[in-house]
Write an enzyme that holds these catalytic residues in place. Sequence first.
Site, PDB file in Angstrom:
ATOM      1  N   GLY A  32       0.797  -1.222   0.000  1.00 54.70           N
ATOM      2  CA  GLY A  32       0.000   0.000   0.000  1.00 54.70           C
ATOM      3  C   GLY A  32       0.827   1.268   0.000  1.00 54.70           C
ATOM      4  O   GLY A  32       0.336   2.335   0.383  1.00 54.70           O
ATOM      5  N   SER A  33       2.080   1.191  -0.472  1.00 56.10           N
ATOM      6  CA  SER A  33       2.870   2.432  -0.507  1.00 56.10           C
ATOM      7  C   SER A  33       2.250   3.429  -1.479  1.00 56.10           C
ATOM      8  O   SER A  33       2.331   4.648  -1.269  1.00 56.10           O
ATOM      9  CB  SER A  33       4.330   2.146  -0.866  1.00 56.10           C
ATOM     10  N   ASN A  34       1.620   2.949  -2.537  1.00 52.56           N
ATOM     11  CA  ASN A  34       0.939   3.877  -3.459  1.00 52.56           C
ATOM     12  C   ASN A  34      -0.311   4.464  -2.824  1.00 52.56           C
ATOM     13  O   ASN A  34      -0.631   5.642  -3.043  1.00 52.56           O
ATOM     14  CB  ASN A  34       0.611   3.162  -4.774  1.00 52.56           C
ATOM     15  N   MET A 110      -3.776  -7.056  -7.285  1.00 52.60           N
ATOM     16  CA  MET A 110      -3.159  -8.118  -8.078  1.00 52.60           C
ATOM     17  C   MET A 110      -4.179  -9.165  -8.532  1.00 52.60           C
ATOM     18  O   MET A 110      -3.871 -10.352  -8.579  1.00 52.60           O
ATOM     19  CB  MET A 110      -2.018  -8.761  -7.284  1.00 52.60           C
ATOM     20  N   ARG A 111      -5.371  -8.709  -8.877  1.00 52.42           N
ATOM     21  CA  ARG A 111      -6.385  -9.587  -9.454  1.00 52.42           C
ATOM     22  C   ARG A 111      -6.828  -9.009 -10.795  1.00 52.42           C
ATOM     23  O   ARG A 111      -6.873  -7.784 -10.967  1.00 52.42           O
ATOM     24  CB  ARG A 111      -7.634  -9.685  -8.559  1.00 52.42           C
ATOM     25  N   ILE A 113      -9.493  -7.818 -13.287  1.00 53.92           N
ATOM     26  CA  ILE A 113     -10.858  -7.311 -13.105  1.00 53.92           C
ATOM     27  C   ILE A 113     -11.688  -7.569 -14.365  1.00 53.92           C
ATOM     28  O   ILE A 113     -11.147  -7.946 -15.409  1.00 53.92           O
ATOM     29  CB  ILE A 113     -10.874  -5.818 -12.727  1.00 53.92           C
ATOM     30  N   ASN A 127      -5.191   2.324 -13.028  1.00 52.78           N
ATOM     31  CA  ASN A 127      -4.274   1.295 -12.518  1.00 52.78           C
ATOM     32  C   ASN A 127      -2.851   1.833 -12.588  1.00 52.78           C
ATOM     33  O   ASN A 127      -2.505   2.561 -13.524  1.00 52.78           O
ATOM     34  CB  ASN A 127      -4.387   0.040 -13.394  1.00 52.78           C
ATOM     35  N   HIS A 129       1.111   0.579 -12.825  1.00 55.20           N
ATOM     36  CA  HIS A 129       1.839  -0.626 -13.234  1.00 55.20           C
ATOM     37  C   HIS A 129       3.336  -0.310 -13.320  1.00 55.20           C
ATOM     38  O   HIS A 129       3.713   0.745 -13.852  1.00 55.20           O
ATOM     39  CB  HIS A 129       1.324  -1.109 -14.599  1.00 55.20           C
TER      40      HIS A 129
HETATM   41  C1  GAR Z   1       3.382  -1.371  -7.415  1.00 55.41           C
HETATM   42  O1  GAR Z   1       4.715  -1.386  -7.839  1.00 55.41           O
HETATM   43  C2  GAR Z   1       2.438  -1.445  -8.596  1.00 55.41           C
HETATM   44  O2  GAR Z   1       2.941  -0.815  -9.713  1.00 55.41           O
HETATM   45  C3  GAR Z   1       2.325  -2.934  -8.780  1.00 55.41           C
HETATM   46  O3  GAR Z   1       2.247  -3.448  -7.486  1.00 55.41           O
HETATM   47  C4  GAR Z   1       3.040  -2.630  -6.621  1.00 55.41           C
HETATM   48  C5  GAR Z   1       2.225  -2.315  -5.390  1.00 55.41           C
HETATM   49  O4  GAR Z   1       3.016  -1.640  -4.465  1.00 55.41           O
HETATM   50  N1  GAR Z   1       1.145  -3.264  -9.561  1.00 55.41           N
HETATM   51  C6  GAR Z   1       1.140  -4.205 -10.500  1.00 55.41           C
HETATM   52  O5  GAR Z   1       2.089  -4.912 -10.741  1.00 55.41           O
HETATM   53  C7  GAR Z   1      -0.191  -4.339 -11.245  1.00 55.41           C
HETATM   54  N2  GAR Z   1      -0.026  -5.060 -12.442  1.00 55.41           N
HETATM   55  P1  GAR Z   1       2.351  -0.973  -3.177  1.00 55.41           P
HETATM   56  O6  GAR Z   1       1.446  -2.026  -2.531  1.00 55.41           O
HETATM   57  O7  GAR Z   1       3.511  -0.638  -2.299  1.00 55.41           O
HETATM   58  O8  GAR Z   1       1.588   0.232  -3.607  1.00 55.41           O
END
Ligand code: GAR
Length: 214
Positions: A32-34, A110-111, A113, A127, A129
Amino acid sequence: MTDTPSLISPTPTLSNKDRPPLILGVMASGSGSNFEAVARSIECGSLNAKIAVLIHNKAGIKAIDRAQQRGIPTVFLDHRNYPTREELDRSIVATFQAHQVECVVMAGWMRVITQVLIDAFVDRVINIHPSLLPSFPGIHSIDQALAARVKITGCTVHLVSLEVDSGPILVQSAVPVLPDDTAETLHARVQIQEHFILPQAIDLLADRNSHPEG
Ligand code: GAR
């Protein structure tokens, strides 16, 4: 500051528009850093939005703590309890509608949709990525970039279409691949950029929402 402050700095340059805050529903499956980058941008006033709810599909993930620390409601929807992807998405849509969500942010969800979610929030599901799409969609994008020996990779925020990691691109940021990079070091640098471009993309979308003809 809490942990890893260097990875999560709020975007300083976004302009606040004269509009009500955009109501966000965030989906996360991991750290969840984003999520936190978005929350911090809101808290410091650089992003005019409000996170109404966090949906997660895994127990015990750090994203939950990040939401609870801020008093943001969390809803656990365990994908294993749903016989089809569509049924999971119907629960996601119902949860977001109950929280008056206007824009859906997949922040490490990571599912895969389905059209159910896309149709409920037309052009309002985004999203993030960890690659410069359309290169390296799907999982292990950082490993894919290292294996391909590219010199530059990065991250992308895009509107979500049905095909995995596809749809109109909103914002991208490039990150050089260094000769001694591991998946961990490269992902850490990509994430620094993710934390800038995700709030930027939300701001862009909020602008479009408030000026739909523009
Ligand atoms: C992020 O790097 C995001 O880009 C990736 O998961 C990570 C989640 O990090 N998403 C994907 O790969 C989607 N295809 P976070 O939980 O620290 O935000």
